[in-house]
Design a protein around this motif. Structure first.
Motif, short mmCIF file in Angstrom:
data_model
loop_
_atom_site.label_atom_id
_atom_site.label_comp_id
_atom_site.label_asym_id
_atom_site.label_seq_id
_atom_site.Cartn_x
_atom_site.Cartn_y
_atom_site.Cartn_z
N SER A 287 -16.13 -6.76 -16.01
CA SER A 287 -16.90 -7.99 -15.82
C SER A 287 -18.27 -7.72 -15.22
N LYS A 288 -18.38 -6.58 -14.52
CA LYS A 288 -19.67 -6.22 -13.90
C LYS A 288 -20.63 -5.61 -14.91
N ILE A 289 -20.12 -5.26 -16.09
CA ILE A 289 -20.97 -4.69 -17.13
C ILE A 289 -21.44 -5.83 -18.01
N HIS A 290 -22.72 -6.02 -18.13
CA HIS A 290 -23.27 -7.23 -18.76
C HIS A 290 -23.74 -7.03 -20.19
N TYR A 291 -23.16 -6.03 -20.87
CA TYR A 291 -23.54 -5.86 -22.27
C TYR A 291 -22.80 -6.87 -23.13
N ASN A 292 -23.51 -7.46 -24.08
CA ASN A 292 -22.92 -8.51 -24.93
C ASN A 292 -21.75 -7.99 -25.76
N SER A 293 -21.85 -6.72 -26.18
CA SER A 293 -20.79 -6.15 -27.02
C SER A 293 -19.47 -6.05 -26.27
N ILE A 294 -19.54 -5.98 -24.94
CA ILE A 294 -18.32 -5.85 -24.13
C ILE A 294 -17.80 -7.20 -23.68
N ASP A 295 -18.68 -8.21 -23.64
CA ASP A 295 -18.28 -9.54 -23.15
C ASP A 295 -17.11 -10.11 -23.94
N ILE A 296 -17.12 -9.90 -25.26
CA ILE A 296 -16.04 -10.42 -26.12
C ILE A 296 -14.72 -9.77 -25.75
N ARG A 297 -14.75 -8.47 -25.50
CA ARG A 297 -13.52 -7.75 -25.13
C ARG A 297 -12.99 -8.23 -23.79
N ILE A 298 -13.90 -8.51 -22.88
CA ILE A 298 -13.49 -8.99 -21.56
C ILE A 298 -12.76 -10.32 -21.69
N GLU A 299 -13.34 -11.21 -22.50
CA GLU A 299 -12.73 -12.53 -22.69
C GLU A 299 -11.33 -12.41 -23.30
N LYS A 300 -11.17 -11.46 -24.23
CA LYS A 300 -9.85 -11.24 -24.85
C LYS A 300 -8.85 -10.69 -23.84
N LEU A 301 -9.33 -9.77 -22.99
CA LEU A 301 -8.45 -9.17 -21.98
C LEU A 301 -8.09 -10.15 -20.88
N LYS A 302 -8.97 -11.11 -20.59
CA LYS A 302 -8.71 -12.08 -19.52
C LYS A 302 -7.54 -13.01 -19.85
N ASN A 303 -7.29 -13.21 -21.12
CA ASN A 303 -6.18 -14.08 -21.55
C ASN A 303 -4.87 -13.31 -21.44
N ILE A 304 -4.11 -13.57 -20.34
CA ILE A 304 -2.89 -12.79 -20.10
C ILE A 304 -1.78 -13.10 -21.11
N TYR A 305 -1.98 -14.14 -21.91
CA TYR A 305 -1.00 -14.45 -22.96
C TYR A 305 -1.50 -14.04 -24.34
N GLY A 306 -2.68 -13.41 -24.37
CA GLY A 306 -3.29 -13.00 -25.64
C GLY A 306 -2.75 -11.68 -26.15
N LEU A 307 -3.10 -11.38 -27.41
CA LEU A 307 -2.59 -10.19 -28.09
C LEU A 307 -3.09 -8.91 -27.45
N TRP A 308 -4.42 -8.80 -27.20
CA TRP A 308 -5.00 -7.55 -26.72
C TRP A 308 -4.53 -7.20 -25.32
N TYR A 309 -4.44 -8.22 -24.46
CA TYR A 309 -3.96 -8.00 -23.10
C TYR A 309 -2.53 -7.44 -23.14
N ASN A 310 -1.69 -8.04 -23.95
CA ASN A 310 -0.28 -7.64 -23.99
C ASN A 310 -0.05 -6.30 -24.68
N ILE A 311 -0.92 -5.94 -25.63
CA ILE A 311 -0.82 -4.61 -26.23
C ILE A 311 -1.11 -3.54 -25.19
N LEU A 312 -2.22 -3.72 -24.46
CA LEU A 312 -2.60 -2.78 -23.41
C LEU A 312 -1.57 -2.77 -22.28
N TYR A 313 -1.09 -3.95 -21.95
CA TYR A 313 -0.06 -4.13 -20.91
C TYR A 313 1.20 -3.34 -21.26
N SER A 314 1.64 -3.45 -22.52
CA SER A 314 2.86 -2.75 -22.99
C SER A 314 2.69 -1.24 -22.94
#
Length: 423
Positions: A287-314
């Motif tokens: 979240s401290k990195i302010h590049y636009n290309s990473i912002d989308i990934r952060i938003e996906k990871l923030k959703n604890i019920y989302g696909l990307w968070y749970n793949i990494l979590y697993s």
């Protein structure tokens, strides 16, 4: 009948009352906010909030709970395995234990300072900036001073929780970690269950009641599965030859049992806790990195019920479970002890072959245990995707349910042992 027995034993009942008293102090502390901000409530659901009984969402002085201390203990276990200095301390009796306790407290302090800093920055950036009336102190005295005082309060809160835990260990029923964690989880359960009932009844009443009944049946089934997972063991038959040449059963504590048990989930809920802590730290860092290309990934990871968070979590859960189980069971030590005592596994030669056989068994257990834990950890996200309430989802599997079931089983065992001792 058993309750009457428990409260008839004065020493046991006094331990129960003392434990409840400490839990009340802990629960009261979870409502005390960090100084210089008004009492707030962050409408976010998460594992840490469940463990601390809402302290995380209230920006309480006990927001970090006992987690930094548990993480420090886990980290020290790895140090004891990999570094001879720590391994030697572990074998050095009471003196070594005292030194390890001091090291654990030192690691806890470092982890508390890091986590407190991340938590306060999270509060300021995600929540307080949107509520300007909370920022009066920050605007007048500066962000740095607020950050400093808040970190001190949160770290002190962690050490207060540790002290309460130790008091339960000394004068209460023992295992203070379990009691403090379970108090936080149970305090959230009733509200979560009511929320789920209202969520279902607000739809079509009859259909909502049917769905709710189905959910309760599935929930009970998941609890049974959790109990089976926690209590499951892989039994290895071991025999040894005594001085007269007769065979009898062997165990590591020299009692006559038929099998050497290895728990399928040797690590308990630790991998889930570590995985969530690592992901929280990763998201905060990104979240401290302010590049636009990473912002989308952060938003996906923030959703604890989302696909990307749970793949990494697993992936993290599987890796931590597999390696921590593999490293925590010293197959070479077990093999050497068996050989020294004349013990052997049927159809397996003592020494190197026994060690290789045990390594194979431990690898199988590690893989099965990691997959079972991952499945349990993903159930809340599956439940939410199927339309369940987010609050209740924390109890529909995942770490909260495993900790709850495991702690209740442990408390039952503790009370039973006290009853046997006082008879």
């Amino acid at each position: 009948m058993k309750l009457k027995k428990i409260f008839k034993k004065k020493e046991l009942s006094s331990k129960i009352y003392y434990t409840l008293f400490i839990i009340l102090i802990y629960r009261f502390g979870s409502f005390l906010p960090i100084p210089f901000i008004k009492p707030i409530y962050i409408n976010e659901i998460g594992f840490k909030n469940s463990l601390t009984g809402g302290a995380w969402n209230r920006a309480s002085i006990l927001s970090l709970g006992i987690m930094p201390n548990i993480s420090a203990s886990i980290f020290l276990q790895f140090l004891c395995y990999f570094f001879p200095f720590f391994k030697k301390l572990k074998k050095n009796g009471p003196l070594g234990k005292r030194k390890l306790n001091l090291i654990t407290k030192g690691i806890t302090l470092i982890l508390s300072l890091i986590q407190a800093n991340a938590y306060i920055l999270y509060l300021i950036n995600i929540f307080l900036n949107k509520k300007t009336y909370y920022l009066n102190f920050i605007l007048i005295y500066g962000k740095s001073f607020f950050l400093f005082t808040s970190i001190i309060c949160l770290t002190t809160g962690t050490f207060l929780t540790m002290w309460l835990k130790e008091k339960i260990n000394e004068k209460g029923l023992g295992n203070g970690n379990s009691f403090l964690i379970i108090s936080g989880i149970l305090s959230r359960f009733i509200n979560s269950f009511i929320s789920e009932i209202l969520n279902r009844i607000n739809e079509k009443v009859f259909l909502g009641i049917l769905i709710l009944l189905f959910e309760i049946i599935v929930w009970i089934f998941i609890i049974v599965i959790a109990i089976i997972i926690i209590k499951s063991v892989r039994k290895i038959s071991i025999h040894y030859i005594n001085n007269f040449g007769f065979k009898r059963n062997y165990s590591s504590n020299l009692e006559e049992i038929k099998f050497f048990p290895l728990k399928v989930v040797q690590t308990g809920v630790m991998p889930i806790m570590c995985s969530q802590g690592m992901l929280f730290f990763l998201i905060t860092l990104m979240s401290k990195i302010h590049y636009n290309s990473i912002d989308i990934r952060i938003e996906k990871l923030k959703n604890i019920y989302g696909l990307w968070y749970n793949i990494l979590y697993s992936i993290i859960i599987i890796l931590i479970t597999f390696f921590s189980t593999y490293f925590s069971i010293s197959v070479n030590t077990i093999s050497d002890d068996l050989k020294l005592n004349g013990g052997y596994i049927p159809n397996v030669k003592p020494g190197k072959e026994t060690s290789l056989f045990l390594k194979k068994i431990v690898s199988q257990i590690s893989l099965i245990g990691s997959l079972l834990l991952t499945l349990m950890a993903l159930l809340p996200s599956i439940f939410v995707c199927l339309g369940g309430d987010k609050n209740f989802s924390l109890f529909f599997g995942g770490s909260s349910l495993i900790i709850l079931v495991g702690s209740l089983l442990e408390i039952k065992t503790t009370i039973n042992s006290y009853l046997l001792n006082y008879n």
